[in-house]
Write an enzyme that holds these catalytic residues in place. Structure first.
Site, short mmCIF file in Angstrom:
data_model
loop_
_atom_site.label_atom_id
_atom_site.label_comp_id
_atom_site.label_asym_id
_atom_site.label_seq_id
_atom_site.Cartn_x
_atom_site.Cartn_y
_atom_site.Cartn_z
N LYS A 175 0.86 -1.19 0.00
CA LYS A 175 0.00 0.00 0.00
C LYS A 175 0.89 1.23 0.00
O LYS A 175 1.65 1.48 0.92
CB LYS A 175 -0.94 0.06 1.20
CG LYS A 175 -2.03 1.10 0.93
CD LYS A 175 -2.72 1.66 2.16
CE LYS A 175 -1.97 2.75 2.87
NZ LYS A 175 -1.70 3.97 2.08
N GLY A 229 6.15 4.32 9.01
CA GLY A 229 5.44 5.59 9.03
C GLY A 229 5.48 6.20 10.42
O GLY A 229 6.37 5.88 11.22
N SER A 230 4.50 7.03 10.72
CA SER A 230 4.54 7.76 11.98
C SER A 230 4.19 6.85 13.16
O SER A 230 3.51 5.83 13.00
CB SER A 230 3.56 8.93 11.93
OG SER A 230 2.25 8.42 11.80
N GLU A 251 8.16 0.26 11.77
CA GLU A 251 9.32 1.16 11.70
C GLU A 251 8.75 2.57 11.79
O GLU A 251 8.12 3.05 10.85
CB GLU A 251 10.06 0.99 10.37
CG GLU A 251 10.64 -0.39 10.14
CD GLU A 251 11.80 -0.72 11.05
OE1 GLU A 251 12.39 0.21 11.64
OE2 GLU A 251 12.09 -1.92 11.21
N CYS A 285 13.70 9.46 8.64
CA CYS A 285 13.51 9.06 10.04
C CYS A 285 14.82 9.14 10.81
O CYS A 285 14.82 9.33 12.02
CB CYS A 285 12.93 7.66 10.11
SG CYS A 285 13.94 6.45 9.26
N GLU A 382 9.23 14.58 17.10
CA GLU A 382 9.72 14.49 15.72
C GLU A 382 9.12 15.62 14.86
O GLU A 382 7.92 15.84 14.86
CB GLU A 382 9.32 13.14 15.11
CG GLU A 382 9.88 12.98 13.70
CD GLU A 382 9.48 11.66 13.04
OE1 GLU A 382 8.28 11.34 12.99
OE2 GLU A 382 10.39 10.96 12.56
P1 NAD Z 1 1.95 8.16 8.14
O1 NAD Z 1 1.90 7.36 9.40
O2 NAD Z 1 1.04 9.31 8.01
O3 NAD Z 1 1.63 7.21 6.88
C1 NAD Z 1 2.41 6.09 6.57
C2 NAD Z 1 1.57 5.11 5.77
O4 NAD Z 1 0.54 4.60 6.60
C3 NAD Z 1 0.87 5.72 4.56
O5 NAD Z 1 0.85 4.79 3.52
C4 NAD Z 1 -0.53 5.97 5.08
O6 NAD Z 1 -1.51 6.00 4.06
C5 NAD Z 1 -0.72 4.75 5.95
N1 NAD Z 1 -1.76 4.87 6.97
C6 NAD Z 1 -2.22 5.99 7.57
N2 NAD Z 1 -3.19 5.65 8.45
C7 NAD Z 1 -3.32 4.31 8.40
C8 NAD Z 1 -4.15 3.38 9.08
N3 NAD Z 1 -5.06 3.77 9.96
N4 NAD Z 1 -4.02 2.07 8.79
C9 NAD Z 1 -3.09 1.65 7.90
N5 NAD Z 1 -2.29 2.48 7.21
C10 NAD Z 1 -2.40 3.80 7.46
O7 NAD Z 1 3.46 8.59 7.94
P2 NAD Z 1 4.08 9.50 6.78
O8 NAD Z 1 3.80 10.92 7.04
O9 NAD Z 1 3.71 8.93 5.46
O10 NAD Z 1 5.65 9.22 6.97
C11 NAD Z 1 6.47 9.92 7.83
C12 NAD Z 1 6.78 9.09 9.05
O11 NAD Z 1 7.42 7.88 8.66
C13 NAD Z 1 7.75 9.79 10.00
O12 NAD Z 1 7.28 9.65 11.31
C14 NAD Z 1 9.05 9.00 9.81
O13 NAD Z 1 9.91 9.03 10.91
C15 NAD Z 1 8.53 7.63 9.53
N6 NAD Z 1 9.54 6.82 8.86
C16 NAD Z 1 10.17 5.84 9.59
C17 NAD Z 1 11.17 5.06 9.01
C18 NAD Z 1 11.87 3.98 9.79
O14 NAD Z 1 12.56 3.17 9.18
N7 NAD Z 1 11.74 3.93 11.11
C19 NAD Z 1 11.53 5.30 7.66
C20 NAD Z 1 10.87 6.30 6.97
C21 NAD Z 1 9.88 7.05 7.57
#
Ligand code: NAD
Length: 493
Positions: A175, A229-230, A251, A285, A382
């Site tokens: 996704k 993601g977050s 992650e 990240c 963050e």
């Molecule tokens: P986000 O959490 O908003 O979204 C990430 C993904 O999750 C997207 O595809 C989004 O559509 C999906 N999503 C959102 N709500 C969901 C739900 N309820 N159920 C399932 N999927 C859902 O994050 P973002 O703004 O896209 O990315 C930035 C974040 O990612 C930052 O916090 C960053 O630190 C983190 N990140 C972490 C790593 C790591 O390896 N630890 C690497 C890259 C980014």
């Protein structure tokens, strides 16, 4: 405008429901339109992945077969690296040079590693039994894996999961993020065009968290969820997945401290932490977001960072000379600006950057905040933008207390030429990933992950592949009699 379709069961599938668009953050132009995939699209992709896993027999393929498919995909992706790097630059503003050298080439390298990994899956046989008993643990693929990724590395982050899942024998549904649907679709186009994978082994869905992400996480046919993601989204996913005990790895976010001691090689350190903080707008990240500096060096460090941050090449991400482009979206830009404002309200002083004069463009120059409280929100939360805070320390204990004063535990770095001091500090940093005298080195052979609010589980390396395995214990008794037959006559063996 690119018309992104879902990819289900080996076909690009049209969608009658609502759609959304992605935008070029440099120009504001539309880049792509993609479906807001609903529960029915999720169900179709899970059913396709399940068929490919069971009836299609992907789970039973030899490692060498999966390896060959991954190698074919790697070649296909490599041949498209310039075009995909440009697309990422247009869709999320990350400079094309960074995309070529780190994102797409990095993804190609990872696919080649995972091809090898597919041939190295090993279980174990217990050597402590009587010789007539064979007691062993076998690796089996976990099943259908949902791979949910963010926008900041829309190809590489997908490959970290997809390569590992396929190597393990899982089938997958990727996704993509709502910010970068076309960039991730370009990877899946390479999957399709490589002809290396049977229908249903790899699927793609576009759509936001609601309804698409929720429907995927809740679907009972998904055995494994791997999310990047977050932290807030990661927590929500874990809560929902707990209702059916689905396997989860997360992650999540980070708040990376760099401890700079009095004996650091300062020139090297300042170069590294400036890149670490501001390359592609700090939207990583493991971006360096806090400097914890020996007080005796504080002013020299501030001066050195200010000077370097002013000369970082920032501009059109399609220009190969640039290292910093615009923020990926208005939302991300506004979030970073709100943290700059918050930092100033908390008492910090912006020695470079600060509140932008022209908030109409998404280019946000580096900001360095000094003099703020160590327990302020901008010091602990963050930002995911080009905002660096600097705090002085008096002694090692204080340096560690400041560095560890955050709910996150992703990464950190230590800068010292005294090996004993560097190792002492590295061990006491409460993070899962430490660099000593460097920044932004990552090898696919070495796993990494987060602790505390930065996540659960490992990615990359064989540990990253094991996240997609389900272990089976298998016991064979070759003796002539069932061992409990004479239960009352002596202890069982
Ligand atoms: P986000 O959490 O908003 O979204 C990430 C993904 O999750 C997207 O595809 C989004 O559509 C999906 N999503 C959102 N709500 C969901 C739900 N309820 N159920 C399932 N999927 C859902 O994050 P973002 O703004 O896209 O990315 C930035 C974040 O990612 C930052 O916090 C960053 O630190 C983190 N990140 C972490 C790593 C790591 O390896 N630890 C690497 C890259 C980014």
């Amino acid at each position: 405008m690119i018309d992104v379709k879902n990819y289900i069961d080996g076909q690009w599938v049209g969608f009658d429901g609502p759609s959304f668009e992605s935008f070029n953050p440099t120009t504001g132009a539309k880049v792509a339109r993609a479906p807001v995939s609903d529960a029915a699209a999720v169900a179709a992709s899970v059913a396709a992945a399940r068929r490919a896993f069971n009836e299609g027999g992907w789970r039973w393929t030899k490692g060498s077969v999966r390896a060959a498919a991954l190698l074919k995909l790697a070649d296909m992706l490599e041949s498209r690296s310039p075009a995909i790097s440009e697309l990422i630059a247009r869709e999320m503003g990350k400079p094309v040079r960074v995309n070529m050298a780190r994102e797409v080439e990095g993804a190609v390298d990872k696919l080649r590693y995972f091809a090898g990994a597919a041939r190295f899956l090993e279980g174990s046989v217990t050597g402590s039994t009587v010789p007539e008993i064979w007691d062993m643990v076998l690796p089996e693929p976990a099943g259908v894996a949902a791979l949910i990724i963010p926008w900041n590395d829309p190809v590489d982050l997908a490959v970290r999961k997809l390569g590992a899942a396929l190597a393990a024998g899982c089938t997958a549904i990727v996704k993509s993020s709502e910010i970068t649907p076309a960039s991730t679709a370009a990877l899946i186009e390479a999957v399709h065009d490589s002809g290396a994978f049977p229908p249903g082994v790899v699927n793609l869905l576009s759509g936001p968290g609601q309804p698409t992400g929720d429907a995927l996480v809740d679907h009972p046919g998904v055995d494994k969820i791997s999310f990047t993601g977050s932290t807030a989204t990661g927590m929500r996913i874990m809560e929902r997945a707990a209702k059916r005990l689905a396997k989860v790895s997360l992650e999540c976010g980070g708040k990376f401290p760099a401890i700079i001691t009095e004996d650091a090689d300062l020139e090297r350190c300042l170069d590294a932490v400036t890149y670490g903080a501001f390359m592609y707008g700090g939207q990583s990240c493991t971006a360096c977001t806090r400097l914890v500096v020996d007080r005796r060096l504080h002013d020299r460090v501030v001066e050195g960072i200010v000077e370097r941050s002013r000369t970082l090449p920032m501009g059109d991400p399609l220009d190969p000379a640039m290292l910093v482009g615009p923020m990926a979206s208005r939302k991300q830009y506004d979030k970073a600006v709100s943290y700059i404002r918050l930092g100033i309200d908390e008492g910090a002083r912006a020695v470079v950057g600060g509140l932008p004069a022209d908030p109409s463009s998404l280019f946000l120059p580096p900001t360095v905040l000094v003099g703020g409280p160590v327990d302020g929100r901008v010091a602990r939360e963050e930002v995911f933008g080009p905002v660096l805070v600097i705090h002085p320390f008096e002694n090692e204990a204080q340096a560690l207390a400041i560095a560890n004063n955050t709910p996150y535990g992703l990464g950190g770095s230590v800068w010292s030429q005294d090996i004993n001091r560097a190792l002492r500090l590295a061990r006491r940093l409460d993070v899962a990933d430490v660099w000593i005298n460097t920044h932004y080195i990552r090898h696919v052979e070495t796993s990494f992950g987060g602790r505390h609010h930065s996540g659960l589980g490992r990615e990359l390396g064989m540990a990253g592949v094991e996240e997609y395995l389900s272990w089976k214990r298998l016991c064979i008794d070759t003796r002539s009699e069932f061992h409990l037959k004479n239960w009352f006559e002596g202890p069982s063996k």
